[in-house]
Scaffold this motif. Structure first.
Motif, PDB file in Angstrom:
ATOM      1  N   ASP A  80       0.872  -1.088   0.318  1.00 34.84           N
ATOM      2  CA  ASP A  80      -0.198  -0.170  -0.791  1.00 34.84           C
ATOM      3  C   ASP A  80       1.038   1.250  -0.007  1.00 34.84           C
ATOM      4  OD1 ASP A  80      -2.300   1.995   0.126  1.00 34.84           O
ATOM      5  OD2 ASP A  80      -3.015   0.826   1.786  1.00 34.84           O
ATOM      6  N   ALA A  81       1.441   1.827  -1.017  1.00 36.87           N
ATOM      7  CA  ALA A  81       1.877   3.274  -1.109  1.00 36.87           C
ATOM      8  C   ALA A  81       1.624   3.737  -0.451  1.00 36.87           C
ATOM      9  CB  ALA A  81       2.219   3.163  -2.281  1.00 36.87           C
ATOM     10  N   ALA A  82       0.427   4.300  -0.479  1.00 39.48           N
ATOM     11  CA  ALA A  82       0.289   5.708   0.157  1.00 39.48           C
ATOM     12  C   ALA A  82      -0.024   5.563   1.516  1.00 39.48           C
ATOM     13  CB  ALA A  82      -1.390   6.006  -0.178  1.00 39.48           C
ATOM     14  N   LYS A  83       0.243   4.573   2.287  1.00 45.97           N
ATOM     15  CA  LYS A  83      -0.200   4.429   4.059  1.00 45.97           C
ATOM     16  C   LYS A  83       1.576   3.938   4.349  1.00 45.97           C
ATOM     17  CE  LYS A  83      -4.224   2.219   4.587  1.00 45.97           C
ATOM     18  NZ  LYS A  83      -5.183   1.228   4.242  1.00 45.97           N
ATOM     19  N   LEU A  84       1.872   3.267   3.181  1.00 51.65           N
ATOM     20  CA  LEU A  84       3.420   3.642   3.634  1.00 51.65           C
ATOM     21  C   LEU A  84       4.671   4.815   3.387  1.00 51.65           C
ATOM     22  CD1 LEU A  84       6.097   1.701   3.994  1.00 51.65           C
ATOM     23  CD2 LEU A  84       6.396   1.229   1.701  1.00 51.65           C
ATOM     24  N   GLY A  85       3.965   5.366   2.705  1.00 49.39           N
ATOM     25  CA  GLY A  85       4.668   7.208   1.804  1.00 49.39           C
ATOM     26  C   GLY A  85       4.315   7.198   3.269  1.00 49.39           C
ATOM     27  N   ARG A  86       3.062   7.512   3.849  1.00 49.83           N
ATOM     28  CA  ARG A  86       2.887   8.326   4.465  1.00 49.83           C
ATOM     29  C   ARG A  86       3.591   7.316   6.413  1.00 49.83           C
ATOM     30  NH1 ARG A  86       1.374  13.099   7.528  1.00 49.83           N
ATOM     31  NH2 ARG A  86      -0.225  12.807   8.529  1.00 49.83           N
ATOM     32  N   SER A  88       7.220   6.264   6.179  1.00 51.69           N
ATOM     33  CA  SER A  88       7.721   6.774   6.360  1.00 51.69           C
ATOM     34  C   SER A  88       8.111   8.691   6.941  1.00 51.69           C
ATOM     35  CB  SER A  88       8.076   6.882   4.648  1.00 51.69           C
ATOM     36  OG  SER A  88       7.993   5.298   4.445  1.00 51.69           O
ATOM     37  N   GLU A  89       7.053   9.397   5.642  1.00 49.96           N
ATOM     38  CA  GLU A  89       6.981  10.762   6.208  1.00 49.96           C
ATOM     39  C   GLU A  89       6.565  10.981   8.174  1.00 49.96           C
ATOM     40  OE1 GLU A  89       3.484  12.950   4.621  1.00 49.96           O
ATOM     41  OE2 GLU A  89       4.064  12.384   2.135  1.00 49.96           O
ATOM     42  N   LEU A  90       6.125  10.123   8.233  1.00 49.33           N
ATOM     43  CA  LEU A  90       5.770  10.171   9.730  1.00 49.33           C
ATOM     44  C   LEU A  90       7.393   9.672  10.836  1.00 49.33           C
ATOM     45  CD1 LEU A  90       1.821   9.164  10.193  1.00 49.33           C
ATOM     46  CD2 LEU A  90       2.870  11.292  10.420  1.00 49.33           C
ATOM     47  N   ILE A  91       7.915   8.795  10.331  1.00 48.68           N
ATOM     48  CA  ILE A  91       9.216   8.180  10.547  1.00 48.68           C
ATOM     49  C   ILE A  91      10.192   9.489  10.981  1.00 48.68           C
ATOM     50  CG2 ILE A  91      10.610   7.322  10.490  1.00 48.68           C
ATOM     51  CD1 ILE A  91       8.411   4.513  10.135  1.00 48.68           C
ATOM     52  N   ALA A  92      10.800  10.228   9.731  1.00 50.33           N
ATOM     53  CA  ALA A  92      11.220  11.008   9.140  1.00 50.33           C
ATOM     54  C   ALA A  92      11.231  12.036  10.267  1.00 50.33           C
ATOM     55  CB  ALA A  92      11.628  11.806   7.703  1.00 50.33           C
ATOM     56  N   LYS A  93      10.105  12.784   9.918  1.00 50.76           N
ATOM     57  CA  LYS A  93       9.440  13.761  11.005  1.00 50.76           C
ATOM     58  C   LYS A  93       9.997  13.360  12.705  1.00 50.76           C
ATOM     59  CE  LYS A  93       7.456  18.455  11.863  1.00 50.76           C
ATOM     60  NZ  LYS A  93       8.081  19.171  10.718  1.00 50.76           N
ATOM     61  N   ASP A  94       9.340  12.620  12.890  1.00 50.53           N
ATOM     62  CA  ASP A  94       9.788  11.783  14.404  1.00 50.53           C
ATOM     63  C   ASP A  94      11.482  12.273  14.558  1.00 50.53           C
ATOM     64  OD1 ASP A  94       8.872  11.004  16.723  1.00 50.53           O
ATOM     65  OD2 ASP A  94      10.251   8.927  16.463  1.00 50.53           O
ATOM     66  N   LYS A  95      12.076  11.448  13.533  1.00 51.84           N
ATOM     67  CA  LYS A  95      13.513  11.847  13.723  1.00 51.84           C
ATOM     68  C   LYS A  95      13.893  13.072  13.829  1.00 51.84           C
ATOM     69  CE  LYS A  95      15.217   7.583  11.650  1.00 51.84           C
ATOM     70  NZ  LYS A  95      15.830   6.921  11.052  1.00 51.84           N
ATOM     71  N   GLU A  96      13.461  13.877  13.161  1.00 50.37           N
ATOM     72  CA  GLU A  96      13.616  15.119  12.677  1.00 50.37           C
ATOM     73  C   GLU A  96      13.206  16.253  14.304  1.00 50.37           C
ATOM     74  OE1 GLU A  96      12.259  19.176  10.129  1.00 50.37           O
ATOM     75  OE2 GLU A  96      12.047  17.600   9.217  1.00 50.37           O
ATOM     76  N   MET A  97      12.091  15.596  14.620  1.00 49.41           N
ATOM     77  CA  MET A  97      11.437  16.548  15.837  1.00 49.41           C
ATOM     78  C   MET A  97      13.152  16.208  16.840  1.00 49.41           C
ATOM     79  SD  MET A  97       7.799  16.430  15.403  1.00 49.41           S
ATOM     80  CE  MET A  97       7.062  17.019  17.168  1.00 49.41           C
ATOM     81  N   LYS A  98      13.354  14.424  16.794  1.00 48.42           N
ATOM     82  CA  LYS A  98      14.067  14.179  18.085  1.00 48.42           C
ATOM     83  C   LYS A  98      15.539  14.996  18.068  1.00 48.42           C
ATOM     84  CE  LYS A  98      12.222  10.119  19.188  1.00 48.42           C
ATOM     85  NZ  LYS A  98      12.080   8.747  19.219  1.00 48.42           N
ATOM     86  N   ALA A  99      16.116  15.202  16.781  1.00 45.81           N
ATOM     87  CA  ALA A  99      17.248  15.491  16.982  1.00 45.81           C
ATOM     88  C   ALA A  99      17.280  17.490  16.763  1.00 45.81           C
ATOM     89  CB  ALA A  99      17.806  16.107  14.874  1.00 45.81           C
ATOM     90  N   GLN A 100      16.226  18.122  16.635  1.00 50.47           N
ATOM     91  CA  GLN A 100      15.591  19.759  17.302  1.00 50.47           C
ATOM     92  C   GLN A 100      15.769  19.281  19.094  1.00 50.47           C
ATOM     93  OE1 GLN A 100      12.373  20.803  14.831  1.00 50.47           O
ATOM     94  NE2 GLN A 100      13.693  20.858  12.734  1.00 50.47           N
TER      95      GLN A 100
END
Length: 112
Positions: A80-86, A88-100
């Motif tokens: 399910d490309a749409a759900k997998l993409g979402r 992946s976006e949420l995981i990337a955003k979480d990593k970014e927020m943790k780094a900040q």
């Protein structure tokens, strides 16, 4: 071969009615949404979450692990490309927020 055991689902609503009403209104439902519509949405969401967790647990078990990892959910959603993409976006955003958060030290209000 043994049959998998089905877990009983709690009866009643799992999510706050106000949240479900907000989702329905945001997607164009009548104001206020019908109580039966809210109940059905709650059941659909709850069943989706339960089934997703079961599939992720099966993927973890296939990998001979007792604990579920984020990768098990990614594996479950691989078709399910749409759900997998979402996800992946949420995981990337979480990593970014943790780094900040890590960059901003709350000790003495100083920025590192």
């Amino acid at each position: 071969m043994t049959e998998p055991r089905m877990r009983l689902r709690q009866h009643g609503r799992q999510f706050p009615t106000t949240d479900l009403e907000a989702y329905l209104i945001a997607f164009g439902d009548a104001v206020p949404p019908l109580p039966t519509t809210i109940a059905v949405l709650d059941e659909i969401i709850t069943d989706f979450i339960i089934e997703s967790c079961h599939e992720a647990a099966a993927a973890a078990q296939h990998s001979r692990r007792a604990k579920i990892k984020v990768d098990d959910f990614k594996f479950m959603l691989r078709r399910d490309a749409a759900k997998l993409g979402r996800i992946s976006e949420l995981i990337a955003k979480d990593k970014e927020m943790k780094a900040q958060r890590k960059a901003f030290s709350t000790e003495e209000g100083a920025v590192v």
